[in-house]
Design an enzyme around this catalytic site. Structure first.
Site, short mmCIF file in Angstrom:
data_model
loop_
_atom_site.label_atom_id
_atom_site.label_comp_id
_atom_site.label_asym_id
_atom_site.label_seq_id
_atom_site.Cartn_x
_atom_site.Cartn_y
_atom_site.Cartn_z
N ASP A 120 3.54 -7.11 4.44
CA ASP A 120 4.98 -7.25 4.29
C ASP A 120 5.65 -7.24 5.66
O ASP A 120 6.45 -8.11 6.00
CB ASP A 120 5.52 -6.09 3.43
CG ASP A 120 7.03 -6.15 3.26
OD1 ASP A 120 7.54 -7.25 2.99
OD2 ASP A 120 7.68 -5.10 3.41
N ASP B 218 -1.03 -1.87 14.68
CA ASP B 218 -0.06 -1.77 15.78
C ASP B 218 -0.38 -2.80 16.87
O ASP B 218 0.53 -3.45 17.41
CB ASP B 218 0.02 -0.33 16.34
CG ASP B 218 -1.35 0.29 16.62
OD1 ASP B 218 -2.38 -0.30 16.22
OD2 ASP B 218 -1.39 1.37 17.23
N LYS C 276 -5.81 0.05 9.66
CA LYS C 276 -5.48 1.22 10.49
C LYS C 276 -6.62 2.21 10.31
O LYS C 276 -6.43 3.37 9.92
CB LYS C 276 -4.12 1.79 10.05
CG LYS C 276 -3.54 2.86 10.97
CD LYS C 276 -3.10 2.35 12.34
CE LYS C 276 -2.67 3.52 13.22
NZ LYS C 276 -2.37 3.09 14.62
C1 IPM Z 1 8.61 -9.55 0.20
C2 IPM Z 1 9.75 -8.61 -0.08
C3 IPM Z 1 9.36 -7.72 -1.24
C4 IPM Z 1 8.17 -6.91 -0.80
C5 IPM Z 1 10.49 -6.81 -1.77
C6 IPM Z 1 11.71 -7.61 -2.16
C7 IPM Z 1 10.02 -5.98 -2.92
O1 IPM Z 1 10.08 -7.90 1.07
O2 IPM Z 1 8.24 -10.31 -0.70
O3 IPM Z 1 8.09 -9.53 1.32
O4 IPM Z 1 8.30 -5.87 -0.14
O5 IPM Z 1 7.06 -7.30 -1.16
MG MG Z 2 9.05 -8.54 2.82
#
Ligand code: IPM
Ligand code: MG
Length: 358
Positions: free
Chosen positions: A247, A223, A191
């Protein structure tokens, strides 16, 4: 070979799916004459209940001295009060940090037999084969200061996004190396139009890209990437990005396959270091204990463990082939079943894969 494997079943469906993965490891050990030894340890909500901390020192110690770690899932409504002093997720984050597994490989590939499960049109998903490389031990997940305070304007909270050159470079290098063994393309997601951290990210990414002239390279803003993943997912090969963007985008991408219950991951550090392998799905507390959860993401994570954690490439391929065969034969857990079909349970799915292997 001999290998010491730590199993962290965790919470919710974690124990059920990890026990199927163990079945597969046992089958691999027999068929290929390996000696795997296992130790189980607690992490997450169960560890909070038993020890008051999400990652007890004994569990961490067991992981640090093993060759590979397989984790089920952590978390659940019982521990999700936002004001609680300890949370299951802290255990997982600390484990990633302590193992220094900075590169999180999340492959997104559509199994032919499951193409119809995708909410996208078949022509869009046909050739999807993406490898996400998510930075896993830095960024806003770990930056300090982090906290909350009362202010004259009311409650306030803050987190810190920070990446240094070294952290960016090493995860970019993992992405470029992977691309060499794949279709030769890296997309770096940032970003940079808004965030100072991400301008450093982009600068370093360009420096690394210059060292890999054989690899096609592009920058994409996060995005826009969210949009392209739906619009033209087959165009991506390796996507490398920071912790939080990774994530979010990897959950989005998992839906291209239509089945979160199928997707594995590998968290790797420097070559030779202990890796952490886990399905990308969560603890699914709504179906825990019913014997209906899909164990395939954990079984496929086991395949990643064999390949990336233990260097057992043939064995890894055999597990993946066994999974394809079982799906091609029409077997489906409840998350994948078509209306009117009967679903197989967690244990039965594990047995079918083990049988296909042997
Ligand atoms: C993932 C999960 C984890 C993260 C959580 C459970 C802490 O969402 O492994 O993607 O955010 O990394
Ligand atoms: Mg996750």
């Amino acid at each position: 070979m001999k290998a010491k494997i730590t199993l962290l079943p965790g919470d919710g469906i974690g124990p059920e799916v990890v026990s199927e993965a163990r079945k597969i490891l046992a089958e691999v050990a027999t068929r290929y004459h390996h000696q795997f030894s296992y130790q189980e340890a607690i992490v997450g909500g169960i560890a909070i209940d038993e020890m008051g901390t999400a990652l007890p020192e004994e569990s961490l110690g067991a992981c640090l001295e093993s060759d590979a770690v397989l984790l089920g899932a952590v978390g659940g409504p019982k521990w999700s009060d936002p004001t609680a002093p300890v949370r299951p997720e802290q255990g997982l984050l600390r484990l990633r940090k302590e193992l220094n597994v900075f590169a999180n490989l999340r492959p997104v590939k559509v199994f032919e037999a499951l193409a119809a499960a995708s909410p996208l049109r078949p022509d869009k998903v046909k050739d999807v084969d993406i490898m996400f490389v998510r930075e896993l031990t830095g960024g806003i997940y770990f930056g300090t200061p982090q906290g909350r305070e009362e202010t004259p304007q009311g409650r306030s909270g803050h987190d810190t996004l920070r990446y240094n050159e070294h952290e960016i470079r090493r995860v970019l290098e993992v992405a470029f190396e992977l691309a060499r063994g794949r279709r030769g393309k890296v997309t770096s997601v940032d970003k940079a139009n808004v965030l100072a951290t991400m301008r450093v990210w982009r600068e370093v990414a360009h420096e690394v890209a210059a060292e890999y002239p054989d690899i096609e390279y592009e920058d994409v803003l996060v995005d826009a990437c969210a949009m392209y993943l739906i619009n033209r997912p087959a165009d991506f090969d390796v996507i490398v990005t920071g912790n939080m963007f990774g994530d979010i985008l990897s959950d989005e991408a998992s839906m291209i396959t239509g089945s979160l219950g199928m997707l594995p991951s590998a968290a790797l550090g420097v070559p030779g270091a202990t890796g952490l392998f886990e399905p990308i799905h969560g603890s699914a507390p709504d179906i825990a204990g019913q014997g209906i959860a899909n164990p395939l993401a954990t079984i496929l994570s086991t395949a990643m463990m064999l390949r990336w954690g233990l260097g057992l490439h043939e064995e890894a391929g055999a597990v993946e082939t066994a999974v394809s065969e079982v799906l091609n034969a029409g077997n489906r857990t409840v998350d994948l079943v078509n209306p009117g079909e009967t679903a197989v349970g967690t244990q039965e799915m594990g047995d079918l894969v083990a049988a296909a292997l042997s």
